[in-house]
Design an enzyme around this catalytic site. Structure first.
Site: not given
Ligand code: GLY
Length: 557
Positions: A370, A442
Protein backbone atom coordinates in the site's frame (compact mmCIF):
# COMPACT_ATOMS: atom_id res chain seq x y z
CA UNK A 1 24.59 -9.82 -13.27
CA UNK A 2 22.50 -9.22 -10.11
CA UNK A 3 23.70 -6.68 -7.54
CA UNK A 4 22.82 -5.99 -3.99
CA UNK A 5 21.45 -2.49 -3.53
CA UNK A 6 24.66 -1.33 -1.84
CA UNK A 7 26.88 -2.62 -4.68
CA UNK A 8 24.61 -1.04 -7.23
CA UNK A 9 24.71 2.33 -5.52
CA UNK A 10 28.49 2.26 -5.20
CA UNK A 11 29.37 1.01 -8.65
CA UNK A 12 26.95 2.40 -11.16
CA UNK A 13 26.19 5.85 -12.48
CA UNK A 14 22.51 5.01 -12.28
CA UNK A 15 23.01 4.17 -8.62
CA UNK A 16 24.67 7.51 -7.93
CA UNK A 17 21.83 9.20 -9.79
CA UNK A 18 19.46 7.22 -7.58
CA UNK A 19 21.17 8.64 -4.46
CA UNK A 20 20.70 12.12 -5.81
CA UNK A 21 17.13 11.41 -6.79
CA UNK A 22 16.37 10.09 -3.32
CA UNK A 23 17.61 13.37 -1.89
CA UNK A 24 20.20 11.70 0.32
CA UNK A 25 21.98 14.22 2.40
CA UNK A 26 19.50 16.98 1.65
CA UNK A 27 17.77 18.59 4.60
CA UNK A 28 14.18 17.54 4.93
CA UNK A 29 12.93 20.50 6.89
CA UNK A 30 11.11 23.58 5.81
CA UNK A 31 8.90 26.35 7.09
CA UNK A 32 6.99 26.60 3.82
CA UNK A 33 5.56 23.16 3.19
CA UNK A 34 6.50 19.50 3.18
CA UNK A 35 5.58 16.41 1.20
CA UNK A 36 6.57 12.86 2.10
CA UNK A 37 5.99 10.02 -0.34
CA UNK A 38 7.39 6.57 -0.90
CA UNK A 39 8.99 7.54 -4.20
CA UNK A 40 11.26 10.59 -4.62
CA UNK A 41 10.01 11.95 -7.96
CA UNK A 42 6.44 11.97 -6.69
CA UNK A 43 7.43 13.79 -3.50
CA UNK A 44 9.20 16.44 -5.61
CA UNK A 45 6.10 16.86 -7.77
CA UNK A 46 4.05 17.55 -4.65
CA UNK A 47 6.56 20.08 -3.30
CA UNK A 48 6.58 21.88 -6.66
CA UNK A 49 2.82 22.35 -6.53
CA UNK A 50 3.12 23.78 -3.03
CA UNK A 51 5.71 26.22 -4.39
CA UNK A 52 3.28 27.18 -7.16
CA UNK A 53 0.58 28.14 -4.64
CA UNK A 54 -1.29 24.85 -4.46
CA UNK A 55 -2.61 23.72 -1.10
CA UNK A 56 -2.12 20.38 0.64
CA UNK A 57 -4.96 18.78 -1.35
CA UNK A 58 -3.49 19.87 -4.69
CA UNK A 59 -0.10 18.49 -3.72
CA UNK A 60 -1.52 15.19 -2.46
CA UNK A 61 -3.59 14.67 -5.62
CA UNK A 62 -0.60 15.38 -7.86
CA UNK A 63 1.57 13.01 -5.82
CA UNK A 64 -1.04 10.28 -6.01
CA UNK A 65 -1.27 10.50 -9.81
CA UNK A 66 2.52 10.57 -10.07
CA UNK A 67 2.86 7.48 -7.88
CA UNK A 68 0.51 5.71 -10.29
CA UNK A 69 3.35 6.11 -12.81
CA UNK A 70 6.53 5.92 -10.74
CA UNK A 71 5.46 3.51 -8.00
CA UNK A 72 3.34 0.80 -9.64
CA UNK A 73 3.88 -1.43 -6.61
CA UNK A 74 1.04 0.44 -4.91
CA UNK A 75 0.55 3.85 -6.50
CA UNK A 76 -2.53 3.50 -8.62
CA UNK A 77 -5.50 4.44 -10.71
CA UNK A 78 -7.00 0.97 -10.28
CA UNK A 79 -7.22 0.84 -6.49
CA UNK A 80 -8.65 2.86 -3.64
CA UNK A 81 -7.97 4.38 -0.25
CA UNK A 82 -8.65 7.10 2.28
CA UNK A 83 -7.72 10.76 2.28
CA UNK A 84 -7.84 12.61 5.59
CA UNK A 85 -7.89 16.39 5.21
CA UNK A 86 -7.57 18.74 8.15
CA UNK A 87 -7.67 22.44 7.53
CA UNK A 88 -5.69 24.83 9.68
CA UNK A 89 -8.94 26.05 11.32
CA UNK A 90 -9.55 22.56 12.71
CA UNK A 91 -12.26 21.44 10.27
CA UNK A 92 -11.56 17.93 8.99
CA UNK A 93 -13.05 15.39 6.56
CA UNK A 94 -12.27 11.95 5.26
CA UNK A 95 -12.71 11.14 1.60
CA UNK A 96 -13.39 7.40 1.51
CA UNK A 97 -12.56 6.11 -1.94
CA UNK A 98 -12.29 2.50 -0.91
CA UNK A 99 -13.13 0.04 -3.69
CA UNK A 100 -16.48 -1.78 -3.64
CA UNK A 101 -17.45 -5.33 -4.51
CA UNK A 102 -18.96 -5.59 -8.00
CA UNK A 103 -22.68 -6.30 -8.30
CA UNK A 104 -22.07 -9.86 -9.40
CA UNK A 105 -19.79 -10.63 -6.44
CA UNK A 106 -21.31 -13.04 -3.97
CA UNK A 107 -20.03 -15.01 -1.02
CA UNK A 108 -21.01 -18.24 -2.76
CA UNK A 109 -19.02 -17.35 -5.86
CA UNK A 110 -15.77 -16.92 -3.89
CA UNK A 111 -16.41 -20.14 -1.98
CA UNK A 112 -16.85 -22.06 -5.21
CA UNK A 113 -13.48 -21.07 -6.70
CA UNK A 114 -9.93 -21.65 -5.40
CA UNK A 115 -9.06 -19.09 -2.69
CA UNK A 116 -6.32 -17.73 -4.94
CA UNK A 117 -9.02 -16.20 -7.14
CA UNK A 118 -9.46 -13.45 -4.55
CA UNK A 119 -5.75 -12.58 -4.80
CA UNK A 120 -4.60 -13.02 -8.41
CA UNK A 121 -6.43 -12.29 -11.64
CA UNK A 122 -9.60 -10.44 -12.69
CA UNK A 123 -11.87 -12.01 -10.04
CA UNK A 124 -9.71 -10.46 -7.34
CA UNK A 125 -10.56 -6.94 -8.56
CA UNK A 126 -13.02 -4.71 -6.78
CA UNK A 127 -14.40 -1.56 -8.41
CA UNK A 128 -11.63 1.07 -8.22
CA UNK A 129 -12.22 4.30 -6.30
CA UNK A 130 -9.00 6.27 -6.69
CA UNK A 131 -9.82 8.51 -9.65
CA UNK A 132 -13.25 9.64 -8.46
CA UNK A 133 -11.93 9.93 -4.89
CA UNK A 134 -9.06 12.20 -5.86
CA UNK A 135 -11.44 14.07 -8.16
CA UNK A 136 -13.90 14.73 -5.33
CA UNK A 137 -11.17 15.91 -2.95
CA UNK A 138 -9.67 18.21 -5.56
CA UNK A 139 -12.95 19.67 -6.79
CA UNK A 140 -14.16 20.47 -3.27
CA UNK A 141 -10.96 21.48 -1.52
CA UNK A 142 -8.20 22.08 -4.06
CA UNK A 143 -7.07 25.38 -5.51
CA UNK A 144 -5.33 24.55 -8.76
CA UNK A 145 -6.67 23.13 -12.01
CA UNK A 146 -7.28 19.38 -12.28
CA UNK A 147 -5.46 19.02 -15.61
CA UNK A 148 -2.44 20.92 -14.29
CA UNK A 149 -2.10 18.47 -11.41
CA UNK A 150 -1.99 15.48 -13.75
CA UNK A 151 0.60 16.99 -16.08
CA UNK A 152 3.76 15.77 -14.26
CA UNK A 153 2.36 12.23 -14.16
CA UNK A 154 1.60 12.37 -17.88
CA UNK A 155 5.10 13.58 -18.66
CA UNK A 156 6.74 10.94 -16.50
CA UNK A 157 4.70 8.23 -18.17
CA UNK A 158 5.50 9.60 -21.64
CA UNK A 159 9.16 10.48 -21.22
CA UNK A 160 9.89 7.72 -18.75
CA UNK A 161 11.99 7.74 -15.60
CA UNK A 162 15.00 5.69 -14.47
CA UNK A 163 13.87 2.44 -12.86
CA UNK A 164 14.87 2.56 -9.18
CA UNK A 165 16.78 -0.41 -7.84
CA UNK A 166 13.92 -1.44 -5.57
CA UNK A 167 11.33 -1.35 -8.34
CA UNK A 168 13.55 -3.52 -10.54
CA UNK A 169 13.92 -6.02 -7.69
CA UNK A 170 10.24 -6.03 -6.80
CA UNK A 171 9.20 -6.52 -10.42
CA UNK A 172 11.56 -9.44 -10.73
CA UNK A 173 10.02 -11.05 -7.67
CA UNK A 174 6.39 -10.36 -8.68
CA UNK A 175 5.80 -13.70 -10.32
CA UNK A 176 2.06 -13.21 -10.60
CA UNK A 177 2.65 -10.45 -13.17
CA UNK A 178 4.04 -13.10 -15.50
CA UNK A 179 0.66 -14.81 -15.66
CA UNK A 180 -0.99 -11.99 -17.63
CA UNK A 181 0.26 -11.17 -21.11
CA UNK A 182 -0.14 -7.40 -20.78
CA UNK A 183 1.55 -7.28 -17.38
CA UNK A 184 4.35 -9.51 -18.68
CA UNK A 185 4.89 -7.11 -21.56
CA UNK A 186 4.68 -3.83 -19.63
CA UNK A 187 6.28 -4.71 -16.32
CA UNK A 188 8.52 -7.69 -17.04
CA UNK A 189 9.65 -6.84 -20.60
CA UNK A 190 8.46 -10.28 -21.63
CA UNK A 191 10.92 -11.92 -19.27
CA UNK A 192 13.93 -9.67 -19.98
CA UNK A 193 13.19 -7.60 -16.87
CA UNK A 194 13.79 -3.93 -16.20
CA UNK A 195 17.30 -3.12 -15.05
CA UNK A 196 17.97 -0.43 -12.45
CA UNK A 197 18.54 2.90 -14.17
CA UNK A 198 16.80 1.91 -17.42
CA UNK A 199 14.24 4.41 -18.68
CA UNK A 200 10.69 3.11 -18.04
CA UNK A 201 8.21 4.49 -20.60
CA UNK A 202 4.47 3.87 -20.23
CA UNK A 203 2.78 5.29 -23.34
CA UNK A 204 -0.60 3.60 -22.73
CA UNK A 205 -0.70 4.94 -19.20
CA UNK A 206 0.22 8.41 -20.48
CA UNK A 207 -2.77 8.27 -22.84
CA UNK A 208 -5.09 7.17 -20.04
CA UNK A 209 -3.89 9.97 -17.79
CA UNK A 210 -4.30 12.48 -20.60
CA UNK A 211 -7.91 11.39 -21.14
CA UNK A 212 -8.60 11.76 -17.40
CA UNK A 213 -6.88 15.16 -17.36
CA UNK A 214 -8.89 16.42 -20.32
CA UNK A 215 -12.28 14.84 -19.63
CA UNK A 216 -12.17 14.70 -15.83
CA UNK A 217 -12.52 11.76 -13.42
CA UNK A 218 -15.77 10.66 -15.12
CA UNK A 219 -13.76 9.44 -18.09
CA UNK A 220 -12.36 6.61 -16.00
CA UNK A 221 -15.86 5.46 -15.01
CA UNK A 222 -17.89 6.13 -18.12
CA UNK A 223 -15.51 6.69 -21.02
CA UNK A 224 -12.99 4.70 -22.96
CA UNK A 225 -11.06 3.73 -19.82
CA UNK A 226 -14.20 2.18 -18.35
CA UNK A 227 -14.68 0.10 -21.51
CA UNK A 228 -11.06 -1.05 -21.40
CA UNK A 229 -11.41 -2.11 -17.75
CA UNK A 230 -14.51 -4.15 -18.53
CA UNK A 231 -12.76 -5.77 -21.49
CA UNK A 232 -9.87 -6.71 -19.17
CA UNK A 233 -12.33 -8.63 -16.99
CA UNK A 234 -13.49 -10.99 -19.68
CA UNK A 235 -10.62 -13.46 -20.09
CA UNK A 236 -10.48 -14.37 -16.38
CA UNK A 237 -14.15 -14.23 -15.43
CA UNK A 238 -13.74 -10.88 -13.68
CA UNK A 239 -16.88 -9.29 -12.33
CA UNK A 240 -16.58 -5.54 -12.91
CA UNK A 241 -19.16 -4.31 -15.43
CA UNK A 242 -19.84 -0.90 -16.93
CA UNK A 243 -22.72 -0.42 -14.51
CA UNK A 244 -20.39 -1.04 -11.53
CA UNK A 245 -18.03 1.65 -12.75
CA UNK A 246 -20.76 4.13 -13.52
CA UNK A 247 -22.30 3.63 -10.07
CA UNK A 248 -19.10 3.93 -8.05
CA UNK A 249 -19.10 6.91 -5.66
CA UNK A 250 -16.53 8.06 -3.14
CA UNK A 251 -18.00 9.11 0.21
CA UNK A 252 -17.20 11.92 2.56
CA UNK A 253 -17.11 10.83 6.17
CA UNK A 254 -16.53 12.45 9.53
CA UNK A 255 -13.14 11.55 10.92
CA UNK A 256 -12.76 9.61 14.14
CA UNK A 257 -11.38 11.86 16.84
CA UNK A 258 -9.85 10.70 20.12
CA UNK A 259 -7.51 11.99 22.80
CA UNK A 260 -4.24 10.58 24.06
CA UNK A 261 -2.21 12.20 26.79
CA UNK A 262 -3.03 15.75 25.78
CA UNK A 263 -2.96 15.12 22.02
CA UNK A 264 -5.97 15.08 19.76
CA UNK A 265 -5.84 12.11 17.40
CA UNK A 266 -7.73 12.59 14.11
CA UNK A 267 -8.02 9.48 12.00
CA UNK A 268 -10.25 7.47 9.67
CA UNK A 269 -13.49 5.60 10.51
CA UNK A 270 -14.83 2.30 9.10
CA UNK A 271 -14.73 0.83 6.52
CA UNK A 272 -11.15 1.09 7.68
CA UNK A 273 -10.35 -0.59 10.94
CA UNK A 274 -7.11 1.40 11.18
CA UNK A 275 -8.46 4.41 13.06
CA UNK A 276 -10.51 2.27 15.44
CA UNK A 277 -7.41 0.16 16.11
CA UNK A 278 -5.26 3.16 16.83
CA UNK A 279 -7.80 4.69 19.22
CA UNK A 280 -8.56 1.38 20.92
CA UNK A 281 -4.93 0.59 21.62
CA UNK A 282 -4.19 4.14 22.77
CA UNK A 283 -7.23 3.90 25.04
CA UNK A 284 -5.93 0.67 26.55
CA UNK A 285 -2.45 2.15 27.05
CA UNK A 286 -3.46 5.53 28.45
CA UNK A 287 -3.81 4.54 32.11
CA UNK A 288 -1.50 1.54 32.02
CA UNK A 289 1.84 3.14 32.88
CA UNK A 290 3.43 0.80 30.31
CA UNK A 291 5.86 3.53 29.25
CA UNK A 292 7.55 3.44 32.66
CA UNK A 293 9.05 0.09 31.64
CA UNK A 294 11.12 1.97 29.04
CA UNK A 295 11.25 1.87 25.23
CA UNK A 296 12.08 -1.55 23.83
CA UNK A 297 11.76 -3.32 27.19
CA UNK A 298 10.09 -6.71 27.11
CA UNK A 299 7.37 -5.45 29.46
CA UNK A 300 6.50 -2.45 27.28
CA UNK A 301 6.48 -4.50 24.06
CA UNK A 302 4.40 -7.17 25.76
CA UNK A 303 1.79 -4.72 26.97
CA UNK A 304 1.41 -2.97 23.62
CA UNK A 305 1.29 -6.32 21.79
CA UNK A 306 -1.44 -7.53 24.13
CA UNK A 307 -3.45 -4.40 23.42
CA UNK A 308 -2.97 -4.95 19.68
CA UNK A 309 -4.04 -8.57 20.05
CA UNK A 310 -7.28 -7.44 21.66
CA UNK A 311 -7.98 -4.89 18.96
CA UNK A 312 -7.48 -7.46 16.19
CA UNK A 313 -9.84 -9.88 17.93
CA UNK A 314 -12.46 -7.11 17.94
CA UNK A 315 -11.64 -6.29 14.34
CA UNK A 316 -12.47 -9.81 13.25
CA UNK A 317 -15.77 -9.87 15.02
CA UNK A 318 -17.13 -6.39 14.79
CA UNK A 319 -15.72 -4.23 12.01
CA UNK A 320 -16.88 -3.95 8.42
CA UNK A 321 -18.48 -1.52 5.98
CA UNK A 322 -21.00 0.39 8.14
CA UNK A 323 -23.46 0.48 5.22
CA UNK A 324 -23.80 -3.31 5.52
CA UNK A 325 -23.05 -4.07 9.13
CA UNK A 326 -24.00 -2.22 12.26
CA UNK A 327 -20.53 -1.47 13.61
CA UNK A 328 -20.65 -1.04 17.42
CA UNK A 329 -18.29 1.91 17.21
CA UNK A 330 -19.32 3.58 20.45
CA UNK A 331 -18.98 0.38 22.38
CA UNK A 332 -15.60 -0.43 20.87
CA UNK A 333 -14.23 2.99 21.81
CA UNK A 334 -15.99 3.46 25.16
CA UNK A 335 -13.47 4.22 27.94
CA UNK A 336 -15.16 1.69 30.24
CA UNK A 337 -14.81 -1.05 27.62
CA UNK A 338 -11.16 -0.20 26.97
CA UNK A 339 -10.48 -0.14 30.72
CA UNK A 340 -11.98 -3.64 30.95
CA UNK A 341 -9.84 -4.78 28.04
CA UNK A 342 -6.77 -3.26 29.73
CA UNK A 343 -7.49 -4.99 33.01
CA UNK A 344 -7.58 -8.32 31.16
CA UNK A 345 -3.93 -7.94 30.17
CA UNK A 346 -1.58 -9.95 32.37
CA UNK A 347 1.80 -8.23 32.70
CA UNK A 348 3.53 -11.59 33.13
CA UNK A 349 1.88 -13.80 30.52
CA UNK A 350 0.75 -13.56 26.92
CA UNK A 351 -2.97 -14.23 26.52
CA UNK A 352 -3.39 -17.11 24.04
CA UNK A 353 -5.35 -15.76 21.10
CA UNK A 354 -7.87 -18.60 21.24
CA UNK A 355 -9.03 -17.17 24.57
CA UNK A 356 -10.08 -14.02 22.74
CA UNK A 357 -11.92 -15.60 19.83
CA UNK A 358 -12.69 -18.76 17.96
CA UNK A 359 -11.02 -18.76 14.56
CA UNK A 360 -8.14 -21.00 13.46
CA UNK A 361 -4.53 -19.95 12.93
CA UNK A 362 -3.09 -18.87 9.59
CA UNK A 363 0.33 -17.95 8.34
CA UNK A 364 1.38 -14.85 6.55
CA UNK A 365 2.11 -15.67 2.95
CA UNK A 366 2.73 -12.52 1.02
CA UNK A 367 4.26 -9.11 1.34
CA UNK A 368 1.86 -6.31 2.02
CA UNK A 369 1.79 -3.29 -0.22
CA UNK A 370 0.00 0.00 0.00
CA UNK A 371 1.45 3.49 0.02
CA UNK A 372 1.13 6.64 2.07
CA UNK A 373 1.56 10.35 1.36
CA UNK A 374 1.80 13.08 4.02
CA UNK A 375 1.49 16.76 3.12
CA UNK A 376 1.56 19.92 5.20
CA UNK A 377 1.23 23.27 3.47
CA UNK A 378 2.39 26.70 4.52
CA UNK A 379 -1.02 27.57 5.98
CA UNK A 380 -1.04 24.51 8.22
CA UNK A 381 -3.53 22.47 6.15
CA UNK A 382 -2.67 18.79 6.36
CA UNK A 383 -3.40 15.75 4.20
CA UNK A 384 -2.74 12.16 5.18
CA UNK A 385 -3.51 9.96 2.19
CA UNK A 386 -3.15 6.18 2.14
CA UNK A 387 -4.15 4.29 -0.98
CA UNK A 388 -3.49 0.89 -2.40
CA UNK A 389 -3.77 -1.91 -4.92
CA UNK A 390 -3.82 -4.19 -1.84
CA UNK A 391 -1.05 -6.73 -2.58
CA UNK A 392 2.20 -5.77 -4.31
CA UNK A 393 1.19 -4.88 -7.91
CA UNK A 394 -2.40 -5.74 -6.95
CA UNK A 395 -4.14 -8.54 -8.83
CA UNK A 396 -1.37 -8.64 -11.45
CA UNK A 397 -3.89 -7.65 -14.12
CA UNK A 398 -2.87 -4.73 -16.33
CA UNK A 399 -5.72 -3.19 -18.31
CA UNK A 400 -4.71 -3.68 -21.98
CA UNK A 401 -4.33 -0.40 -23.89
CA UNK A 402 -4.77 1.56 -20.65
CA UNK A 403 -1.46 0.72 -18.96
CA UNK A 404 -2.42 0.42 -15.30
CA UNK A 405 -2.81 -2.36 -12.78
CA UNK A 406 -6.03 -3.36 -11.05
CA UNK A 407 -6.34 -4.07 -7.34
CA UNK A 408 -6.88 -7.39 -5.60
CA UNK A 409 -9.03 -5.86 -2.91
CA UNK A 410 -11.59 -8.70 -2.89
CA UNK A 411 -9.08 -10.47 -0.63
CA UNK A 412 -9.70 -7.84 2.05
CA UNK A 413 -13.16 -9.35 2.45
CA UNK A 414 -13.58 -12.49 4.48
CA UNK A 415 -14.06 -14.43 1.25
CA UNK A 416 -13.99 -17.52 3.47
CA UNK A 417 -14.79 -16.36 7.00
CA UNK A 418 -12.47 -17.91 9.53
CA UNK A 419 -9.67 -18.56 7.04
CA UNK A 420 -6.60 -16.34 6.73
CA UNK A 421 -6.22 -13.95 3.81
CA UNK A 422 -2.95 -12.97 2.14
CA UNK A 423 -1.93 -10.99 5.23
CA UNK A 424 -2.68 -13.94 7.50
CA UNK A 425 -5.64 -11.91 8.77
CA UNK A 426 -8.55 -13.95 9.99
CA UNK A 427 -11.84 -12.14 9.58
CA UNK A 428 -15.41 -12.82 10.50
CA UNK A 429 -18.79 -12.86 8.79
CA UNK A 430 -19.35 -9.12 9.37
CA UNK A 431 -16.86 -8.57 6.56
CA UNK A 432 -18.25 -11.17 4.15
CA UNK A 433 -18.56 -10.44 0.42
CA UNK A 434 -21.72 -8.56 -0.56
CA UNK A 435 -22.37 -6.65 -3.78
CA UNK A 436 -21.64 -2.93 -3.45
CA UNK A 437 -19.87 -3.36 -0.11
CA UNK A 438 -16.48 -1.89 0.81
CA UNK A 439 -13.98 -4.45 2.14
CA UNK A 440 -12.63 -3.80 5.61
CA UNK A 441 -9.30 -1.98 5.53
CA UNK A 442 -6.50 -1.37 8.00
CA UNK A 443 -5.36 1.91 6.51
CA UNK A 444 -4.77 4.59 9.12
CA UNK A 445 -3.89 8.00 7.74
CA UNK A 446 -3.72 10.07 10.90
CA UNK A 447 -3.09 13.62 12.13
CA UNK A 448 -2.10 14.50 15.68
CA UNK A 449 -3.11 17.92 16.90
CA UNK A 450 -1.90 19.96 19.82
CA UNK A 451 -2.96 23.51 20.72
CA UNK A 452 -5.19 23.49 17.67
CA UNK A 453 -2.36 22.86 15.20
CA UNK A 454 -1.51 19.76 13.17
CA UNK A 455 1.79 18.63 14.73
CA UNK A 456 2.19 15.19 13.26
CA UNK A 457 0.87 13.89 9.93
CA UNK A 458 1.50 10.23 9.25
CA UNK A 459 0.45 6.90 7.82
CA UNK A 460 1.92 3.71 6.44
CA UNK A 461 1.45 0.78 4.09
CA UNK A 462 1.54 -2.75 5.47
CA UNK A 463 -1.97 -4.26 5.56
CA UNK A 464 -2.74 -5.05 9.21
CA UNK A 465 0.77 -3.94 10.17
CA UNK A 466 -0.27 -0.38 9.32
CA UNK A 467 -1.94 -0.09 12.71
CA UNK A 468 1.21 -1.14 14.59
CA UNK A 469 3.47 1.07 12.49
CA UNK A 470 1.42 4.23 12.98
CA UNK A 471 0.76 3.44 16.64
CA UNK A 472 4.42 2.88 17.50
CA UNK A 473 5.59 6.10 15.87
CA UNK A 474 2.96 7.96 17.91
CA UNK A 475 4.05 6.18 21.10
CA UNK A 476 7.73 6.85 20.38
CA UNK A 477 7.03 10.55 20.11
CA UNK A 478 4.37 11.05 22.76
CA UNK A 479 5.50 8.59 25.42
CA UNK A 480 9.21 8.18 24.76
CA UNK A 481 9.85 11.78 23.65
CA UNK A 482 11.73 10.77 20.52
CA UNK A 483 12.42 13.21 17.74
CA UNK A 484 10.40 12.25 14.63
CA UNK A 485 13.32 10.73 12.67
CA UNK A 486 14.23 8.49 15.62
CA UNK A 487 10.58 7.67 16.17
CA UNK A 488 10.23 6.40 12.60
CA UNK A 489 13.63 4.68 12.51
CA UNK A 490 13.18 2.72 15.75
CA UNK A 491 12.54 -1.03 15.34
CA UNK A 492 8.88 -2.00 15.38
CA UNK A 493 6.81 -5.02 16.35
CA UNK A 494 3.35 -6.28 15.50
CA UNK A 495 0.65 -8.56 16.82
CA UNK A 496 -2.59 -9.25 14.95
CA UNK A 497 -4.25 -11.85 17.20
CA UNK A 498 -4.22 -14.55 14.50
CA UNK A 499 -1.72 -15.98 13.83
CA UNK A 500 -0.78 -15.98 17.52
CA UNK A 501 2.69 -14.60 16.97
CA UNK A 502 4.58 -11.53 18.08
CA UNK A 503 6.42 -10.30 15.01
CA UNK A 504 9.63 -8.34 15.52
CA UNK A 505 11.77 -6.31 13.17
CA UNK A 506 15.55 -6.66 13.50
CA UNK A 507 17.00 -4.44 16.22
CA UNK A 508 15.54 -5.80 19.45
CA UNK A 509 18.09 -7.37 21.78
CA UNK A 510 18.26 -11.15 22.20
CA UNK A 511 17.68 -10.66 25.95
CA UNK A 512 14.41 -8.88 25.20
CA UNK A 513 13.35 -11.61 22.81
CA UNK A 514 14.08 -14.25 25.43
CA UNK A 515 12.03 -12.40 28.04
CA UNK A 516 9.14 -12.14 25.59
CA UNK A 517 9.33 -15.86 24.92
CA UNK A 518 9.34 -16.52 28.65
CA UNK A 519 6.06 -14.61 28.86
CA UNK A 520 4.61 -17.09 26.39
CA UNK A 521 4.94 -15.15 23.12
CA UNK A 522 5.68 -17.06 19.97
CA UNK A 523 8.23 -14.72 18.41
CA UNK A 524 8.58 -14.46 14.64
CA UNK A 525 10.81 -12.22 12.54
CA UNK A 526 9.87 -9.83 9.80
CA UNK A 527 11.91 -7.45 7.65
CA UNK A 528 9.66 -4.47 8.21
CA UNK A 529 6.49 -3.42 9.94
CA UNK A 530 5.16 -0.76 7.57
CA UNK A 531 6.97 2.18 6.00
CA UNK A 532 5.89 5.33 7.73
CA UNK A 533 5.78 8.69 5.99
CA UNK A 534 5.63 11.41 8.65
CA UNK A 535 5.76 15.17 9.01
CA UNK A 536 6.25 16.65 12.46
CA UNK A 537 6.12 20.32 13.37
CA UNK A 538 8.74 21.44 15.85
CA UNK A 539 9.84 24.97 16.74
CA UNK A 540 8.09 26.29 13.63
CA UNK A 541 9.88 23.82 11.33
CA UNK A 542 8.19 21.07 9.36
CA UNK A 543 10.37 17.96 9.64
CA UNK A 544 9.69 15.33 6.99
CA UNK A 545 10.67 11.69 7.32
CA UNK A 546 10.53 9.03 4.63
CA UNK A 547 11.04 5.71 6.34
CA UNK A 548 14.51 4.14 6.03
CA UNK A 549 12.62 0.90 5.28
CA UNK A 550 11.67 2.23 1.86
CA UNK A 551 13.20 4.51 -0.74
CA UNK A 552 10.89 7.47 -0.40
CA UNK A 553 11.62 11.11 0.09
CA UNK A 554 10.71 14.01 2.29
CA UNK A 555 10.61 17.03 -0.02
CA UNK A 556 10.58 20.40 1.68
CA UNK A 557 9.49 23.55 -0.13
N1 GLY B 1 -5.50 -3.39 1.42
C1 GLY B 1 -4.93 -3.25 2.70
C2 GLY B 1 -5.84 -2.59 3.65
O1 GLY B 1 -6.72 -1.86 3.23
O2 GLY B 1 -5.73 -2.78 4.82
Amino acid sequence: MRYTRREWLRTSAAGLAGCWQAGWGLPSRSRLGMVVAEEPLAAEVGANFLRKGGNAIDAAVAVAFTLAVTYPQAGNLGGGGFLLYRRSDGWAKVVDFREVAPRRATEELYRSVPSEAAVVGPRACAVPGTVRGLGLAQRRYGRLKWAELLQPAIELAERGFPVPFELAEELRRARHLGRFAESRRVYLKDGHYWQPGEQFHQPELARTLRRIAEQGPEEFYEGETARLIVAAMEPGGGLIGLEDLRAYQPLEREPLVGQYRGWQVVTVPPPSSGGVGLLQVLGMLEESGYERCGWGSADAIHFVAEALRRFFADRACCLADPAFYSVPLERLLAPAYLARRRSGIDWRRATPSQMLGAWPDGLERERAQTTHVSVLDQDGNAVALTYTLNGLFGSGVTVPRAGFLLNNEMDDFATRPGQPNQFGLVQGPANRVEPGKRPLSSMAPTILVRDGLARLVLGSPGGPRIVSAVLEVVLNMVDFKMEVHDAVDAPRFHHQWRPDALVLEPGFSPDTVKLLQMKGHRVARIANVGKVGAIAVQDGWMLGVADRRGYGRAAGV
